[in-house]
Write a protein that holds these residues in place. Structure first.
Motif, mmCIF file in Angstrom:
data_model
loop_
_atom_site.group_PDB
_atom_site.id
_atom_site.type_symbol
_atom_site.label_atom_id
_atom_site.label_comp_id
_atom_site.label_asym_id
_atom_site.label_seq_id
_atom_site.Cartn_x
_atom_site.Cartn_y
_atom_site.Cartn_z
ATOM 1 N N VAL A 37 -46.140 29.601 -16.344
ATOM 2 C CA VAL A 37 -46.376 28.187 -16.073
ATOM 3 C C VAL A 37 -45.167 27.357 -16.502
ATOM 4 N N GLY A 38 -44.591 27.712 -17.629
ATOM 5 C CA GLY A 38 -43.408 26.995 -18.094
ATOM 6 C C GLY A 38 -42.216 27.159 -17.170
ATOM 7 N N GLU A 39 -42.097 28.321 -16.556
ATOM 8 C CA GLU A 39 -40.975 28.593 -15.661
ATOM 9 C C GLU A 39 -41.018 27.736 -14.403
ATOM 10 N N PHE A 40 -42.218 27.513 -13.858
ATOM 11 C CA PHE A 40 -42.331 26.804 -12.582
ATOM 12 C C PHE A 40 -42.728 25.338 -12.720
ATOM 13 N N SER A 41 -43.231 24.942 -13.887
ATOM 14 C CA SER A 41 -43.653 23.553 -14.123
ATOM 15 C C SER A 41 -44.476 22.999 -12.959
ATOM 16 N N PRO A 42 -45.558 23.656 -12.602
ATOM 17 C CA PRO A 42 -46.356 23.212 -11.455
ATOM 18 C C PRO A 42 -47.226 22.009 -11.809
ATOM 19 N N ASP A 43 -47.719 21.354 -10.762
ATOM 20 C CA ASP A 43 -48.709 20.289 -10.958
ATOM 21 C C ASP A 43 -50.111 20.874 -11.048
ATOM 22 N N ILE A 44 -50.320 21.979 -10.348
ATOM 23 C CA ILE A 44 -51.637 22.623 -10.279
ATOM 24 C C ILE A 44 -51.450 24.133 -10.363
ATOM 25 N N VAL A 45 -52.333 24.803 -11.099
ATOM 26 C CA VAL A 45 -52.316 26.260 -11.180
ATOM 27 C C VAL A 45 -53.683 26.797 -10.773
ATOM 28 N N TYR A 46 -53.677 27.782 -9.882
ATOM 29 C CA TYR A 46 -54.907 28.455 -9.456
ATOM 30 C C TYR A 46 -54.905 29.893 -9.970
ATOM 31 N N PHE A 47 -56.109 30.378 -10.253
ATOM 32 C CA PHE A 47 -56.300 31.755 -10.701
ATOM 33 C C PHE A 47 -57.515 32.320 -9.962
ATOM 34 N N PRO A 48 -57.323 32.891 -8.760
ATOM 35 C CA PRO A 48 -58.448 33.474 -8.015
ATOM 36 C C PRO A 48 -58.998 34.706 -8.721
ATOM 37 N N LEU B 46 -49.458 31.511 -33.800
ATOM 38 C CA LEU B 46 -50.055 30.440 -34.583
ATOM 39 C C LEU B 46 -49.046 29.596 -35.351
ATOM 40 N N LYS B 47 -47.770 29.880 -35.171
ATOM 41 C CA LYS B 47 -46.741 29.065 -35.811
ATOM 42 C C LYS B 47 -46.753 27.673 -35.187
ATOM 43 N N ASP B 48 -46.629 26.656 -36.027
ATOM 44 C CA ASP B 48 -46.798 25.277 -35.563
ATOM 45 C C ASP B 48 -45.906 24.930 -34.385
ATOM 46 N N GLU B 49 -44.630 25.300 -34.455
ATOM 47 C CA GLU B 49 -43.698 24.943 -33.392
ATOM 48 C C GLU B 49 -44.081 25.648 -32.084
ATOM 49 N N TYR B 50 -44.486 26.921 -32.184
ATOM 50 C CA TYR B 50 -44.865 27.663 -30.981
ATOM 51 C C TYR B 50 -46.117 27.048 -30.358
ATOM 52 N N LEU B 51 -47.122 26.753 -31.185
ATOM 53 C CA LEU B 51 -48.361 26.191 -30.663
ATOM 54 C C LEU B 51 -48.129 24.857 -29.973
ATOM 55 N N GLU B 52 -47.278 24.027 -30.555
ATOM 56 C CA GLU B 52 -46.985 22.723 -29.953
ATOM 57 C C GLU B 52 -46.382 22.900 -28.564
ATOM 58 N N ASN B 53 -45.412 23.800 -28.454
ATOM 59 C CA ASN B 53 -44.799 24.066 -27.150
ATOM 60 C C ASN B 53 -45.787 24.727 -26.197
ATOM 61 N N TYR B 54 -46.638 25.575 -26.740
ATOM 62 C CA TYR B 54 -47.636 26.280 -25.932
ATOM 63 C C TYR B 54 -48.561 25.277 -25.250
ATOM 64 N N PHE B 55 -49.102 24.341 -26.022
ATOM 65 C CA PHE B 55 -50.041 23.377 -25.454
ATOM 66 C C PHE B 55 -49.338 22.374 -24.536
ATOM 67 N N ASP B 56 -48.085 22.049 -24.837
ATOM 68 C CA ASP B 56 -47.321 21.158 -23.959
ATOM 69 C C ASP B 56 -47.181 21.745 -22.560
ATOM 70 N N THR B 57 -47.074 23.079 -22.505
ATOM 71 C CA THR B 57 -46.904 23.761 -21.206
ATOM 72 C C THR B 57 -48.081 23.494 -20.270
ATOM 73 N N PHE B 58 -49.292 23.391 -20.824
ATOM 74 C CA PHE B 58 -50.488 23.240 -20.005
ATOM 75 C C PHE B 58 -50.996 21.800 -19.925
ATOM 76 N N SER B 59 -50.442 20.918 -20.740
ATOM 77 C CA SER B 59 -51.027 19.582 -20.874
ATOM 78 C C SER B 59 -50.941 18.741 -19.608
ATOM 79 N N GLY B 60 -49.948 18.993 -18.758
ATOM 80 C CA GLY B 60 -49.786 18.144 -17.586
ATOM 81 C C GLY B 60 -50.433 18.668 -16.321
ATOM 82 N N LEU B 61 -51.172 19.762 -16.413
ATOM 83 C CA LEU B 61 -51.763 20.353 -15.217
ATOM 84 C C LEU B 61 -52.943 19.540 -14.696
ATOM 85 N N GLY B 62 -52.982 19.370 -13.385
ATOM 86 C CA GLY B 62 -54.055 18.596 -12.780
ATOM 87 C C GLY B 62 -55.158 19.470 -12.213
#
Length: 278
Positions: free
Chosen positions: A43-54, A262-278
């Motif tokens: 998800v981070g590589e493509f920075s999509p607006d929407i992600v589907y998982f059939p 569970l490292k703070d910096e990793y988790l912050e970046n992890y959640f940022d990756t998904f936060s903008g998905l519609g």
């Protein structure tokens, strides 16, 4: 115009059986660990607006055509180690699917009588006919989605490269060659090179289809390889999309012992990756 990423989910889950490294290569939940690291990376590589998982349902129509379809994938053994392995895989797969449906802003799609692969072209035509779509899969069957417009791209997560459309009808080629992975026979005596040469020669396929034996084998395989039209079944497709639940995700990582996630910096970046998905 939206950027859409469609992940071939079961393809990705199975690849995560074999990944190594990253701080937690082995263990009771190694597939789950590998999956969510891979998901974040993709998800981070493509920075999509929407992600589907059939998600796969039963291949009802293909089984009507051929009872041996994918029969080679059944696990029939009394080896306890093998049985335990596949039971662990089943449990971890269910954890992944439940998480995606309940705590990630990923759009899952499921029909009880259709495979995930058939949902992909339906999602594209039904919801994103004018959008840029990337399908992430190492499965070459998705080549049949590609066209000269380039609007739909097929990304191979293993080679990290995009696949190109063939200069001939890919489904016709594969119908002659067959697909051992799905237990689909090809046309007797036709290999990869011969099949391509047939399709590159004007009128050659039509000439060979006059042979009843060739036509019978070709038509049978073609019907199994070609993506199904879901227009009549679309009202029975179940779509889900949850809101990002960072607290629940963090707790699940703790419960499964994913200390490196569970490292703070990793988790912050992890959640940022998904936060903008519609």
């Amino acid at each position: 115009m939206k950027r859409v990423l469609i992940i071939d989910g079961y393809n990705m889950i199975h690849r995560c059986r074999f990944q190594r490294g990253g701080g937690f290569a082995e263990g009771e939940f190694s597939i789950v660990y590998n999956f969510f690291r891979t998901l974040r990376s993709l998800v981070g590589e493509f920075s999509p607006d929407i992600v589907y998982f059939p998600i796969d349902g039963k291949p009802a129509k293909r089984l009507e055509k051929s009872s041996s379809y994918k029969a080679n994938r059944k696990i029939d053994t009394e080896d306890l180690e093998v049985v335990r392995y596949w039971e662990s895989f089943r449990i971890q797969k269910n954890i992944i699917l439940s998480s995606l449906r309940e705590v990630y802003p990923i759009r899952t799609a499921y029909h009880p009588n259709h495979e995930a692969d058939d949902l992909v072209p339906h999602i594209i035509s039904e919801f994103h006919p004018e959008d840029d779509v990337v399908v992430a899969s190492s499965d070459t069957d998705f080549i049949q989605l590609l066209s000269s417009s380039g609007r739909v791209k097929l990304y191979n997560p293993i080679s990290k490269e995009y696949r190109s459309a063939t200069e001939y009808d890919y489904v016709s080629w594969k119908a002659m060659v067959g697909d051992k992975t799905d237990n689909i026979p090809g046309v007797r005596g036709i290999g990869k090179v011969k099949a391509e040469s047939i399709l590159r020669k004007d009128g050659e396929l039509e000439r060979r289809l006059l042979d009843p034996s060739f036509k019978s084998s070709y038509d049978h395989s073609y019907s199994l390889i070609k993506f199904m039209d879901l227009s009549e079944d679309k009202d029975d497709i179940l779509y889900t999309r949850a809101n990002l639940d960072a607290e629940s995700i963090t707790q699940s990582f703790e419960d499964m012992g994913f200390s490196s996630l569970l490292k703070d910096e990793y988790l912050e970046n992890y959640f940022d990756t998904f936060s903008g998905l519609g």
